[in-house]
Design a protein around this motif. Structure first.
Motif, PDB file in Angstrom:
ATOM      1  N   ILE A  27      18.508   5.050  72.956  1.00  0.00           N
ATOM      2  CA  ILE A  27      18.204   6.339  72.851  1.00  0.00           C
ATOM      3  C   ILE A  27      19.182   7.378  72.758  1.00  0.00           C
ATOM      4  CG2 ILE A  27      17.043   8.264  73.982  1.00  0.00           C
ATOM      5  CD1 ILE A  27      15.095   6.037  75.393  1.00  0.00           C
ATOM      6  N   ARG A  28      20.234   7.183  73.367  1.00  0.00           N
ATOM      7  CA  ARG A  28      21.539   8.140  73.122  1.00  0.00           C
ATOM      8  C   ARG A  28      22.082   7.875  71.768  1.00  0.00           C
ATOM      9  NH1 ARG A  28      27.034   7.403  73.241  1.00  0.00           N
ATOM     10  NH2 ARG A  28      26.660   5.296  73.900  1.00  0.00           N
ATOM     11  N   GLN A  29      22.462   6.754  71.377  1.00  0.00           N
ATOM     12  CA  GLN A  29      23.134   6.496  70.065  1.00  0.00           C
ATOM     13  C   GLN A  29      22.219   6.770  68.893  1.00  0.00           C
ATOM     14  OE1 GLN A  29      25.713   3.060  69.594  1.00  0.00           O
ATOM     15  NE2 GLN A  29      25.170   2.649  67.666  1.00  0.00           N
ATOM     16  N   ILE A  30      20.877   6.259  68.961  1.00  0.00           N
ATOM     17  CA  ILE A  30      20.121   6.436  67.610  1.00  0.00           C
ATOM     18  C   ILE A  30      19.780   7.776  67.781  1.00  0.00           C
ATOM     19  CG2 ILE A  30      17.958   5.688  66.616  1.00  0.00           C
ATOM     20  CD1 ILE A  30      17.769   3.397  68.272  1.00  0.00           C
ATOM     21  N   GLY A  31      19.511   8.630  68.955  1.00  0.00           N
ATOM     22  CA  GLY A  31      19.041  10.219  69.093  1.00  0.00           C
ATOM     23  C   GLY A  31      20.138  11.028  68.372  1.00  0.00           C
ATOM     24  N   GLN A  32      21.422  10.455  68.714  1.00  0.00           N
ATOM     25  CA  GLN A  32      22.617  11.228  68.365  1.00  0.00           C
ATOM     26  C   GLN A  32      22.864  11.217  66.922  1.00  0.00           C
ATOM     27  OE1 GLN A  32      24.908  11.740  72.697  1.00  0.00           O
ATOM     28  NE2 GLN A  32      25.914  10.423  71.260  1.00  0.00           N
ATOM     29  N   VAL A  35      13.753   5.924  67.166  1.00  0.00           N
ATOM     30  CA  VAL A  35      14.101   6.125  68.622  1.00  0.00           C
ATOM     31  C   VAL A  35      12.705   6.306  69.368  1.00  0.00           C
ATOM     32  CG1 VAL A  35      14.461   8.659  68.417  1.00  0.00           C
ATOM     33  CG2 VAL A  35      15.760   7.476  70.127  1.00  0.00           C
ATOM     34  N   GLU A  36      11.671   6.968  68.753  1.00  0.00           N
ATOM     35  CA  GLU A  36      10.506   7.282  69.392  1.00  0.00           C
ATOM     36  C   GLU A  36       9.885   6.051  69.769  1.00  0.00           C
ATOM     37  OE1 GLU A  36       8.374  11.344  67.666  1.00  0.00           O
ATOM     38  OE2 GLU A  36       8.505   9.529  66.273  1.00  0.00           O
ATOM     39  N   THR A  37      10.109   4.750  69.202  1.00  0.00           N
ATOM     40  CA  THR A  37       9.592   3.478  69.643  1.00  0.00           C
ATOM     41  C   THR A  37      10.162   3.030  71.056  1.00  0.00           C
ATOM     42  OG1 THR A  37      11.392   2.134  68.603  1.00  0.00           O
ATOM     43  CG2 THR A  37       9.444   2.645  67.299  1.00  0.00           C
ATOM     44  N   LEU A  38      11.263   3.815  71.463  1.00  0.00           N
ATOM     45  CA  LEU A  38      11.983   3.440  72.851  1.00  0.00           C
ATOM     46  C   LEU A  38      11.117   4.428  73.951  1.00  0.00           C
ATOM     47  CD1 LEU A  38      15.261   3.328  71.361  1.00  0.00           C
ATOM     48  CD2 LEU A  38      14.291   1.353  72.530  1.00  0.00           C
ATOM     49  N   GLY A  39      10.221   5.196  73.486  1.00  0.00           N
ATOM     50  CA  GLY A  39       9.388   5.939  74.377  1.00  0.00           C
ATOM     51  C   GLY A  39       9.878   7.258  74.692  1.00  0.00           C
ATOM     52  N   VAL A  40      10.456   7.808  73.825  1.00  0.00           N
ATOM     53  CA  VAL A  40      10.810   9.216  74.011  1.00  0.00           C
ATOM     54  C   VAL A  40      10.388   9.992  72.793  1.00  0.00           C
ATOM     55  CG1 VAL A  40      13.309   8.788  73.103  1.00  0.00           C
ATOM     56  CG2 VAL A  40      12.980  10.687  74.386  1.00  0.00           C
ATOM     57  N   SER A  41       9.927  11.153  73.030  1.00  0.00           N
ATOM     58  CA  SER A  41       9.363  12.011  71.909  1.00  0.00           C
ATOM     59  C   SER A  41      10.460  12.819  71.281  1.00  0.00           C
ATOM     60  CB  SER A  41       8.263  12.940  72.591  1.00  0.00           C
ATOM     61  OG  SER A  41       8.836  14.144  73.148  1.00  0.00           O
ATOM     62  N   ARG A  42      10.045  13.041  70.013  1.00  0.00           N
ATOM     63  CA  ARG A  42      10.958  13.910  69.143  1.00  0.00           C
ATOM     64  C   ARG A  42      11.453  15.533  69.714  1.00  0.00           C
ATOM     65  NH1 ARG A  42       9.991  13.874  62.563  1.00  0.00           N
ATOM     66  NH2 ARG A  42       9.061  11.663  63.491  1.00  0.00           N
ATOM     67  N   ASP A  43      10.010  15.905  70.468  1.00  0.00           N
ATOM     68  CA  ASP A  43      10.356  17.214  71.170  1.00  0.00           C
ATOM     69  C   ASP A  43      11.370  16.994  72.269  1.00  0.00           C
ATOM     70  OD1 ASP A  43       8.423  17.980  69.367  1.00  0.00           O
ATOM     71  OD2 ASP A  43       6.929  18.354  70.888  1.00  0.00           O
ATOM     72  N   GLU A  44      11.272  15.942  72.854  1.00  0.00           N
ATOM     73  CA  GLU A  44      12.086  15.698  74.049  1.00  0.00           C
ATOM     74  C   GLU A  44      13.920  15.639  73.515  1.00  0.00           C
ATOM     75  OE1 GLU A  44      10.542  12.916  77.874  1.00  0.00           O
ATOM     76  OE2 GLU A  44       9.966  12.361  75.722  1.00  0.00           O
ATOM     77  N   ASP A  98      19.841  21.982  74.413  1.00  0.00           N
ATOM     78  CA  ASP A  98      20.437  22.335  75.843  1.00  0.00           C
ATOM     79  C   ASP A  98      21.618  21.675  76.055  1.00  0.00           C
ATOM     80  OD1 ASP A  98      19.920  19.763  76.887  1.00  0.00           O
ATOM     81  OD2 ASP A  98      18.018  20.584  77.899  1.00  0.00           O
ATOM     82  N   GLY A  99      22.134  20.717  75.031  1.00  0.00           N
ATOM     83  CA  GLY A  99      23.480  20.387  75.224  1.00  0.00           C
ATOM     84  C   GLY A  99      23.607  19.073  75.917  1.00  0.00           C
ATOM     85  N   ARG A 100      22.311  18.356  76.071  1.00  0.00           N
ATOM     86  CA  ARG A 100      22.387  17.061  77.002  1.00  0.00           C
ATOM     87  C   ARG A 100      22.867  15.913  75.945  1.00  0.00           C
ATOM     88  NH1 ARG A 100      17.120  16.541  79.459  1.00  0.00           N
ATOM     89  NH2 ARG A 100      16.564  18.261  78.145  1.00  0.00           N
ATOM     90  N   MET A 101      22.577  16.355  74.506  1.00  0.00           N
ATOM     91  CA  MET A 101      22.735  15.102  73.592  1.00  0.00           C
ATOM     92  C   MET A 101      23.718  15.883  72.514  1.00  0.00           C
ATOM     93  SD  MET A 101      19.419  13.224  72.584  1.00  0.00           S
ATOM     94  CE  MET A 101      19.912  11.673  71.884  1.00  0.00           C
ATOM     95  N   LYS A 102      24.565  14.867  72.034  1.00  0.00           N
ATOM     96  CA  LYS A 102      25.498  15.451  71.105  1.00  0.00           C
ATOM     97  C   LYS A 102      24.952  15.075  69.569  1.00  0.00           C
ATOM     98  CE  LYS A 102      29.735  14.500  73.910  1.00  0.00           C
ATOM     99  NZ  LYS A 102      29.076  13.669  75.129  1.00  0.00           N
ATOM    100  N   MET A 154       7.996  11.023  80.750  1.00  0.00           N
ATOM    101  CA  MET A 154       7.633   9.901  80.204  1.00  0.00           C
ATOM    102  C   MET A 154       8.886   8.878  80.168  1.00  0.00           C
ATOM    103  SD  MET A 154       5.692   8.926  76.500  1.00  0.00           S
ATOM    104  CE  MET A 154       6.950   9.682  75.472  1.00  0.00           C
ATOM    105  N   TYR A 155       9.852   9.500  79.808  1.00  0.00           N
ATOM    106  CA  TYR A 155      11.121   8.454  79.122  1.00  0.00           C
ATOM    107  C   TYR A 155      11.832   8.236  80.720  1.00  0.00           C
ATOM    108  CZ  TYR A 155      16.149   8.092  78.573  1.00  0.00           C
ATOM    109  OH  TYR A 155      17.528   7.669  78.521  1.00  0.00           O
ATOM    110  N   ALA A 156      12.086   9.197  81.462  1.00  0.00           N
ATOM    111  CA  ALA A 156      12.520   8.941  82.950  1.00  0.00           C
ATOM    112  C   ALA A 156      11.786   7.929  83.689  1.00  0.00           C
ATOM    113  CB  ALA A 156      12.467  10.456  83.473  1.00  0.00           C
TER     114      ALA A 156
END
Ligand code: BYC
Length: 325
Positions: free
Chosen positions: A46-51, A97-106, A113-117, A1-3
């Motif tokens: 997504i990177r900053q708020i997710g991290q 961050v979910e308002t940007l179209g990425v789920s909490r599960d993702e 898996d180390g893609r996010m810090k 979805m996000y991609a």
């Protein structure tokens, strides 16, 4: 979805739309979830708020370590409340961050898996009770320094989540300072413990602001989009300038022999952190990285049945609704 979303925006990033977007940001308008935004803006948020969200959740671990060993009932209640507040901060930020179209599960999968810090600071152990003071005073202190300006950030949901987070973080900072005060007024052993905690947390706290400006990859673009309001070095200097007098008040010594007030600049001169240590820690090689991710993985695995039950409940509700229509 996000991609898919990022890909479709990339094709829309024509110069006129970008210029109109930048003009809105420059005029101080808030960007809201349904507004058009450049793919890079969405990706950076997504990177900053997710991290940031991951940091709040992982940040519970070093403090939770001391709940059962707090020295008094009052301290235990305070620490418990603080750790619960951090969970709340994580939840506001995951919602933003979910308002940007990425789920909490993702997001969780990307953390595991180390893609996010998550923040480097939480890869250091909390060895004594004085560390609960140092973490509140220095770590929450550094977090506030970084987060107060983010209340004015251009993305509406992020800016609004920061307002409540900052109020709670400033209470945490005072609580930490209060623990330090009690330690320095106690026995010689307690005072030594407080100094030792400051010695171990000083440089990791300075690293929280990110690499020096010359090595910061994202600052320039993030500042022009008002996703960041200050550079890493500006905030680090501000933190040092505010914290040194607090350490003096406590009768503690900042572990930096080159720290001194500079009349010409109106700031403290100080020794930079060891940046090779910082890069090692953010690459996964800090003292507690493996334990922190293992704890998050276990929580994720243990919670699988709750997620499955909630999906089953939602599906059942939906099928009952469809049958009734
Ligand atoms: N730890 O280009 P740069 C809290 C990464 S407080 C780990 O300058 P940016 C809490 C950076 O991600 C802590 N990684 O990056 C407090 C980038 O790598 P990627 C959370 C870091 O984003 C008390 C690379 O280094 N606060 O939660 O422009 C109790 C290059 O850096 C760190 C926030 O997240 C670090 N310290 O600036 C409980 C505040 N620093 O992503 C909880 C919001 C840098 O390209 N975030 N990196 O692989 C920000 O303000 C900014 O993201 C930062 C970094 C200032 C942290």
């Amino acid at each position: 979805m996000y991609a898919q979303m990022v890909k479709s925006e990339a094709t829309q990033d024509d110069p006129d739309m970008l210029a109109a977007f930048q003009a809105r940001v420059d005029a101080g308008e808030k960007i809201e979830p349904k507004d058009w935004m450049p793919a890079g803006y969405r990706k950076t948020l997504i990177r900053q708020i997710g991290q940031h969200a991951h940091s709040e959740i992982v940040g519970q671990l070093p403090e939770a370590n001391w709940i059962a060993r707090a020295p008094t009932l009052e301290r235990k209640a305070n620490l418990l409340a603080k750790v619960q507040d951090e969970a709340g901060h994580g939840l506001y930020l995951y919602c933003a961050v979910e308002t940007l179209g990425v789920s909490r599960d993702e997001l969780t999968e990307m953390l595991l898996d180390g893609r996010m810090k998550y923040s480097s600071i939480f890869n250091y152990p909390t060895l004594t009770w004085a560390d609960m003071g140092a973490v509140g005073w220095l770590v929450d202190g550094a977090a506030i320094m970084n987060q107060v300006p983010l209340q004015r950030t251009s993305y509406g949901p992020y800016a609004r989540s920061m307002v409540r987070i900052c109020k709670e973080e400033s209470f945490h900072q005072r609580q930490g300072f209060h623990v330090m005060m009690a330690m320095v007024k106690g026995s010689e052993a307690q005072k030594r413990m407080a100094q030792d905690a400051l010695n171990r947390f000083w440089y990791p706290a300075l690293m929280m602001f990110g690499p020096s400006d010359k090595d910061s990859v994202h600052s320039e673009q993030s500042m022009s989009w008002k996703i960041k309001m200050n550079t890493n070095d500006e905030l680090r200097q501000k933190f040092v300038d505010e914290t040194v007098p607090q350490a003096e008040y406590l009768g503690l010594t900042i572990p930096d022999e080159h720290m001194k007030w500079n009349e010409d600049t109106g700031h403290y001169d100080f020794t930079e952190p060891d940046w090779s240590e910082f890069f090692e820690v953010i690459q996964g090689n800090g003292p507690c990285n493996v334990d922190r991710i293992a704890a998050r993985q276990k929580a994720w695995d243990d919670g699988a049945w709750v997620r499955e039950a909630m999906v089953a409940h939602a599906e059942k509700k939906q099928s009952r609704k469809s049958a009734a229509e």
